[in-house]
Write a protein that holds these residues in place. Sequence first.
Motif, short mmCIF file in Angstrom:
data_model
loop_
_atom_site.label_atom_id
_atom_site.label_comp_id
_atom_site.label_asym_id
_atom_site.label_seq_id
_atom_site.Cartn_x
_atom_site.Cartn_y
_atom_site.Cartn_z
N LEU A 16 0.86 -1.19 0.00
CA LEU A 16 0.00 0.00 0.00
C LEU A 16 0.89 1.23 0.00
CD1 LEU A 16 -3.06 0.60 0.14
CD2 LEU A 16 -2.82 0.82 2.61
N ALA A 17 0.63 2.13 -0.92
CA ALA A 17 1.43 3.36 -1.00
C ALA A 17 1.18 4.21 0.24
CB ALA A 17 1.05 4.13 -2.26
N PRO A 18 2.11 5.10 0.60
CA PRO A 18 1.92 5.95 1.76
C PRO A 18 0.57 6.66 1.71
CG PRO A 18 4.17 6.17 0.98
CD PRO A 18 3.45 5.32 -0.03
N GLY A 19 -0.10 6.73 2.86
CA GLY A 19 -1.43 7.33 2.88
C GLY A 19 -1.93 7.56 4.29
N ARG A 20 -3.23 7.80 4.38
CA ARG A 20 -3.86 8.18 5.64
C ARG A 20 -5.28 7.66 5.64
NH1 ARG A 20 -6.67 12.84 7.31
NH2 ARG A 20 -6.25 13.52 9.46
N ALA A 21 -5.77 7.20 6.81
CA ALA A 21 -7.13 6.68 6.90
C ALA A 21 -7.66 6.88 8.31
CB ALA A 21 -7.17 5.19 6.53
N GLU A 22 -8.99 6.83 8.44
CA GLU A 22 -9.64 6.92 9.74
C GLU A 22 -10.18 5.55 10.11
OE1 GLU A 22 -13.51 8.97 11.90
OE2 GLU A 22 -12.58 9.98 10.19
N LEU A 23 -9.87 5.10 11.33
CA LEU A 23 -10.31 3.80 11.81
C LEU A 23 -10.81 3.95 13.24
CD1 LEU A 23 -10.53 0.72 11.39
CD2 LEU A 23 -8.22 0.52 12.30
N ALA A 24 -12.13 3.73 13.45
CA ALA A 24 -12.76 3.82 14.77
C ALA A 24 -12.47 5.16 15.44
CB ALA A 24 -12.30 2.68 15.65
N GLY A 25 -12.47 6.24 14.65
CA GLY A 25 -12.24 7.57 15.20
C GLY A 25 -10.79 7.99 15.25
N ALA A 26 -9.86 7.06 15.03
CA ALA A 26 -8.43 7.37 15.06
C ALA A 26 -7.92 7.64 13.65
CB ALA A 26 -7.64 6.22 15.69
N GLN A 27 -7.08 8.66 13.52
CA GLN A 27 -6.46 9.00 12.24
C GLN A 27 -5.10 8.31 12.15
OE1 GLN A 27 -8.04 10.77 9.95
NE2 GLN A 27 -9.79 11.32 11.24
#
Length: 320
Positions: A16-27
């Motif tokens: 997976l290329a560098p990135g950002r996501a939200e999971l259960a309220g956490a960034q």
Amino acid sequence: LQAQASRSTGLSLLALAPGRAELAGAQLRWSELQWQSARSAAEHASLRAEIEMEPLAVAPLLKRWQPDFGWGGTLVVGGKVSVRTVPQLDVDIVFERAQGDLSVTDERGVQALGLTDLRLALSARDGLWQFTQALAGSNLGSLGGAVTVHASPRALWPAPGARLEGVLQANVANLGTWGGWVPPGWRLGGTLAAGVQLSGSFGAPEIIGEAHGSRISLRNPLLGVDLTEGMFALDLQGATATLKHLSARGGAGQLSAEGRATLGEQPQARLQVKAERFVLLNRVDRRVQASGEAQLELGPQSLQLDGRFLVDEGLFDFSR
């Protein structure tokens, strides 16, 4: 997202290329995230991960979990995860307090925890797994621990037979600071401390240590409860817990207890309690002083209580 697969070997690469996501309220933000299958039966699959959790407000999450508890405050935590499985396992995981505090709002107002330290960490390198914990707050006391497991450098998780060693410590200098967490009208006092050493194996740890308290008091003026000079000592030896002594004063009398428990698949416990002119209630219109003794035995599917108590002196005034 990059993937490689073939009919003969199935999925062999996922990146997976560098990135950002939200999971259960956490960034979550990652700079590297890649999995590669083992090239032979003698090798492990390769995982490389570099993930960072951006500062996260804890109170909103706790409100969702316990909406009626009254959680609040400004506590912010952060964390990071670094994992390498090839050529050897290298793990570094940390979650810790960045700033702020937690509080609970109830009928008495806002009760702050007074957090000064909160940290959970796991590291694994060259077969040495280290778990560390730290919690401290002006209204909580302190809890600290460090546990080490000696495993194979190639193992992705310690085997049940891996050697374990560690220590856990807890101290509460003033139980009165916990007054905000007991029901209205009740007051606590005294000190509490516990120290535990861990040994044995990862699958069957042995616990050796002790817990003790002194100058413990429990009061409720409205009900007439006033226990003072309380103390206890609890000894832990593997699968056996021994209450060496427990005592408290009520008026001019005393209550004492001792016992022993065997833990494990078939837990059993035995407790002896003795009262000598012990004042259970001491109010102008409601007073009871009693003496006697009893023995309580607990088994996996049984409870047996044998005893005899006498009221030495008492008064219940219901004229009003």
